[in-house]
Design a protein around this motif. Structure first.
Motif, PDB file in Angstrom:
ATOM      1  N   VAL A  29     -24.130  15.422  14.924  1.00 15.27           N
ATOM      2  CA  VAL A  29     -24.916  15.172  16.123  1.00 15.27           C
ATOM      3  C   VAL A  29     -26.264  15.884  15.998  1.00 15.27           C
ATOM      4  N   THR A  30     -27.147  15.621  16.911  1.00 16.86           N
ATOM      5  CA  THR A  30     -28.431  16.321  16.965  1.00 16.86           C
ATOM      6  C   THR A  30     -28.472  17.161  18.236  1.00 16.86           C
ATOM      7  N   PRO A  31     -29.412  18.091  18.345  1.00 16.74           N
ATOM      8  CA  PRO A  31     -29.490  18.932  19.549  1.00 16.74           C
ATOM      9  C   PRO A  31     -29.632  18.142  20.842  1.00 16.74           C
ATOM     10  N   LYS A  32     -30.135  16.899  20.799  1.00 18.02           N
ATOM     11  CA  LYS A  32     -30.302  16.103  22.011  1.00 18.02           C
ATOM     12  C   LYS A  32     -29.044  15.314  22.361  1.00 18.02           C
ATOM     13  N   SER A  33     -28.076  15.263  21.406  1.00 18.65           N
ATOM     14  CA  SER A  33     -26.864  14.468  21.654  1.00 18.65           C
ATOM     15  C   SER A  33     -26.081  15.036  22.835  1.00 18.65           C
ATOM     16  N   GLY A  34     -25.606  14.179  23.693  1.00 15.57           N
ATOM     17  CA  GLY A  34     -24.804  14.595  24.839  1.00 15.57           C
ATOM     18  C   GLY A  34     -25.600  14.742  26.118  1.00 15.57           C
ATOM     19  N   GLU A  35     -26.948  14.794  26.032  1.00 11.88           N
ATOM     20  CA  GLU A  35     -27.769  14.989  27.226  1.00 11.88           C
ATOM     21  C   GLU A  35     -27.518  13.894  28.256  1.00 11.88           C
ATOM     22  N   ASP A  57     -31.784  11.343  19.624  1.00 16.66           N
ATOM     23  CA  ASP A  57     -30.369  11.471  19.970  1.00 16.66           C
ATOM     24  C   ASP A  57     -29.580  10.617  18.982  1.00 16.66           C
ATOM     25  N   ILE A  58     -29.056  11.253  17.935  1.00 16.01           N
ATOM     26  CA  ILE A  58     -28.338  10.545  16.871  1.00 16.01           C
ATOM     27  C   ILE A  58     -26.919  11.095  16.766  1.00 16.01           C
ATOM     28  N   ILE A  59     -25.953  10.196  16.645  1.00 11.63           N
ATOM     29  CA  ILE A  59     -24.542  10.562  16.466  1.00 11.63           C
ATOM     30  C   ILE A  59     -23.996   9.804  15.267  1.00 11.63           C
ATOM     31  N   ILE A  60     -23.275  10.505  14.376  1.00  8.96           N
ATOM     32  CA  ILE A  60     -22.642   9.860  13.217  1.00  8.96           C
ATOM     33  C   ILE A  60     -21.131  10.027  13.352  1.00  8.96           C
ATOM     34  N   THR A  61     -20.431   8.914  13.216  1.00 14.91           N
ATOM     35  CA  THR A  61     -18.961   8.936  13.326  1.00 14.91           C
ATOM     36  C   THR A  61     -18.345   8.352  12.069  1.00 14.91           C
ATOM     37  N   THR A  62     -17.056   8.646  11.882  1.00 11.85           N
ATOM     38  CA  THR A  62     -16.282   7.962  10.833  1.00 11.85           C
ATOM     39  C   THR A  62     -15.910   6.586  11.362  1.00 11.85           C
ATOM     40  N   ALA A  63     -15.352   5.765  10.466  1.00 10.55           N
ATOM     41  CA  ALA A  63     -14.937   4.425  10.887  1.00 10.55           C
ATOM     42  C   ALA A  63     -13.855   4.502  11.957  1.00 10.55           C
ATOM     43  N   GLU A  64     -13.074   5.595  11.946  1.00 11.28           N
ATOM     44  CA  GLU A  64     -12.001   5.755  12.941  1.00 11.28           C
ATOM     45  C   GLU A  64     -12.536   6.238  14.288  1.00 11.28           C
ATOM     46  N   GLY A  65     -13.812   6.641  14.330  1.00  9.21           N
ATOM     47  CA  GLY A  65     -14.414   7.037  15.588  1.00  9.21           C
ATOM     48  C   GLY A  65     -14.589   8.521  15.775  1.00  9.21           C
ATOM     49  N   LYS A  66     -14.255   9.366  14.763  1.00  6.72           N
ATOM     50  CA  LYS A  66     -14.432  10.809  14.886  1.00  6.72           C
ATOM     51  C   LYS A  66     -15.918  11.152  14.742  1.00  6.72           C
ATOM     52  N   ILE A  67     -16.418  11.974  15.665  1.00  9.50           N
ATOM     53  CA  ILE A  67     -17.825  12.385  15.619  1.00  9.50           C
ATOM     54  C   ILE A  67     -17.979  13.555  14.660  1.00  9.50           C
ATOM     55  N   VAL A  96     -16.694  -0.661   6.415  1.00  6.71           N
ATOM     56  CA  VAL A  96     -17.451   0.340   7.162  1.00  6.71           C
ATOM     57  C   VAL A  96     -16.806   1.694   6.989  1.00  6.71           C
ATOM     58  N   GLU A  97     -17.610   2.653   6.519  1.00  4.95           N
ATOM     59  CA  GLU A  97     -17.082   3.995   6.315  1.00  4.95           C
ATOM     60  C   GLU A  97     -17.610   4.964   7.373  1.00  4.95           C
ATOM     61  N   HIS A  98     -18.849   4.754   7.784  1.00  6.38           N
ATOM     62  CA  HIS A  98     -19.438   5.578   8.834  1.00  6.38           C
ATOM     63  C   HIS A  98     -20.314   4.705   9.727  1.00  6.38           C
ATOM     64  N   VAL A  99     -20.561   5.182  10.932  1.00  7.86           N
ATOM     65  CA  VAL A  99     -21.446   4.495  11.876  1.00  7.86           C
ATOM     66  C   VAL A  99     -22.476   5.487  12.388  1.00  7.86           C
ATOM     67  N   ILE A 100     -23.719   5.092  12.273  1.00  9.45           N
ATOM     68  CA  ILE A 100     -24.814   5.902  12.819  1.00  9.45           C
ATOM     69  C   ILE A 100     -25.302   5.216  14.101  1.00  9.45           C
ATOM     70  N   SER A 101     -25.371   5.976  15.182  1.00 13.95           N
ATOM     71  CA  SER A 101     -25.869   5.403  16.440  1.00 13.95           C
ATOM     72  C   SER A 101     -26.967   6.294  16.999  1.00 13.95           C
ATOM     73  N   TYR A 102     -27.931   5.650  17.628  1.00 12.82           N
ATOM     74  CA  TYR A 102     -28.988   6.411  18.314  1.00 12.82           C
ATOM     75  C   TYR A 102     -29.250   5.746  19.651  1.00 12.82           C
ATOM     76  N   SER A 103     -29.678   6.556  20.601  1.00 14.25           N
ATOM     77  CA  SER A 103     -29.772   6.050  21.968  1.00 14.25           C
ATOM     78  C   SER A 103     -31.072   6.458  22.640  1.00 14.25           C
ATOM     79  N   TYR A 104     -31.469   5.629  23.632  1.00 19.06           N
ATOM     80  CA  TYR A 104     -32.623   5.902  24.486  1.00 19.06           C
ATOM     81  C   TYR A 104     -32.241   5.564  25.916  1.00 19.06           C
ATOM     82  N   GLU A 105     -32.639   6.395  26.831  1.00 21.94           N
ATOM     83  CA  GLU A 105     -32.445   6.061  28.230  1.00 21.94           C
ATOM     84  C   GLU A 105     -33.375   4.900  28.568  1.00 21.94           C
TER      85      GLU A 105
END
Length: 444
Positions: free
Chosen positions: A34-40, A21-31, A104-113
């Protein structure tokens, strides 16, 4: 620096990654990716996230809180826990991508339950437990393989001595091996030599008390065209047997010669404590400090019941091969052998077994085949079927019988201690252990 090294373009897209589950945003926060698991975790589809602002999603309570603003502010990796609309907790890691101005130009985030992480933690804990178990088993088998030819090492004290031997093989420091006659001191000394880098060099044995004082220095240092023991052992090991039996004058000579000799590793054996000999004035202090850098103690056979039991089996098998006869000892004889003091240690045991082996006219060696001095009285005989009994059970039975016999024979615990070769407090403890009435006033 390429600020978009991980981003082939800045178009909004769903990346083909099905396991993360990976999401990449701009520095301003625009997404933007995403990956197919993003949003689950949030009850949304990947397309529901693309193009949205994490700040807007935060206000709606979907991202609580959003990680992008914190990464932009701190300009470093941020790890935090988010709470989803359904009440789940998700561990989020945000990583900044910097441009040439280190902004910071972009932010990559990944998550785990968190529940997934708990499963992973349980797996890792189990894996760690298995690794720990494997280490213990490896240590066990390593100890099982830590054997010396002709040296029996089943008892805890002997195994500790072996550990010291294997530690010392990498050093050239002097070693003193303590123990009664026949406990295996010479075998240990040869092992230290054979396990060291000096193994291909000479191993010179010197029986110290057999050399007269008048020629002691000549024998060690050499005279005329002959070479002394120091020269012969150069590069190898000088083995000084019974060093505690040297006279004071020979001790002085040895200390002086060793002070200027560094070509050999010195290993000495002693029956008595050199430290006590130094304190009483029987052993030179300067020689004590030259020899006594490492000490190894071999306890007498009567204090090593596991070794005694193993030695009986080993010697019996050797006698079978030597005399080509398949003889065995009966249970009563075995138990009796376990309770004897064996002041001569392994040498005495081997001698008695061989005499009994030869004397026996049957294939089963019994009490009556022992030399007369070793045969028990009627009261001392033991009867115990060994079938199905563990060695600790047998040894405890023997110890109880020995203590009872000694109590019946001697008047005080001091006499018992002297006869059994153990301390008087040990006798008192064993009497209490087996609920036997203490003897005399000196039990207090």
């Amino acid at each position: 620096m390429n600020p978009l090294l991980l981003l082939s373009n800045q178009n909004e897209e769903i990346m083909k990654m099905h396991d993360e589950d990976i999401i990449i945003t701009t520095a301003e926060g625009k997404i933007i990716k995403v990956t197919p698991k993003s949003g689950e975790h949030y009850g949304l589809s990947p397309s529901d996230l693309l193009g949205r602002s994490v700040l807007e999603l935060e206000r709606q309570g979907i991202f609580s809180p959003a990680i992008t603003p914190q990464v932009v502010e701190k300009k470093k990796k941020v790890i935090m826990v988010q709470k989803t609309p359904s009440g789940q907790k998700v561990l989020i890691t945000g990583i900044p991508l910097l441009n040439n101005e280190f902004e910071v130009e972009h932010v990559i985030s990944y998550s785990y339950e968190l529940s997934e992480l708990m499963i992973m933690k349980e797996y890792l804990d189990e894996l760690e437990s298995q690794i720990s178990l494997a280490k213990e088993e490896l240590a066990y088998f390593r100890n099982r393989q830590m054997k010396i030819k002709d040296f029996i090492s089943e008892s805890p004290s002997t195994r500790q001595a072996l550990k010291t031997v294997y530690k010392m093989k990498q050093f050239d420091t002097p070693v003193v091996i303590y123990g009664e006659h026949g406990t295996g001191k010479s075998i240990l000394a040869k092992t230290i030599h054979n396990e060291s880098e000096r193994k291909d060099q000479p191993f010179i044995e010197v029986d110290c008390p057999s050399i007269p004082d008048a020629i002691f220095e000549k024998v060690l240092s050499g005279a005329d065209q002959s070479q002394g023991y120091l020269k012969l052992s150069s590069g190898g090991t000088l083995f000084l047997k019974k060093v505690d039996q040297l006279s004071r004058s020979s001790q002085s000579v040895l200390s002086r010669l060793l002070k200027h000799h560094s070509g050999s590793r010195v290993i000495a054996t002693s029956v008595h404590s050199l430290k006590e000999g130094t304190q009483s004035g029987h052993f030179r202090e300067d020689l004590f400090y030259r020899l006594h850098l490492v000490s190894i103690e071999l306890k007498p056979l009567r204090e090593r019941p596991e070794d005694l039991s193993q030695a009986i089996e080993v010697y019996l098998n050797g006698l079978k091969q030597t005399y080509s006869r398949n003889k065995n000892i009966d249970d009563t004889l075995f138990l009796h052998l376990l309770q004897l003091p064996w002041n001569g240690n392994f040498r005495e045991l081997k001698n008695v077994l061989e005499r009994s082996f030869i004397e026996s006219e049957r294939d089963i060696i019994g009490i009556h085949d022992l030399p007369p001095d070793y045969q028990p009285t009627k009261e001392e005989q033991m009867e115990l079927g060994l079938e199905g009994k563990t060695l600790p059970h047998i040894l405890e039975f023997v110890e109880r019988k020995v203590i009872t016999n000694a109590k019946n024979r001697y008047r005080t615990t001091t006499e018992m201690a002297a006869a059994l070769g153990i301390s008087q407090p040990s006798v008192v403890r064993k009497l209490k252990k087996y609920s036997t009435t203490p003897l005399g006033d000196d039990t207090l």
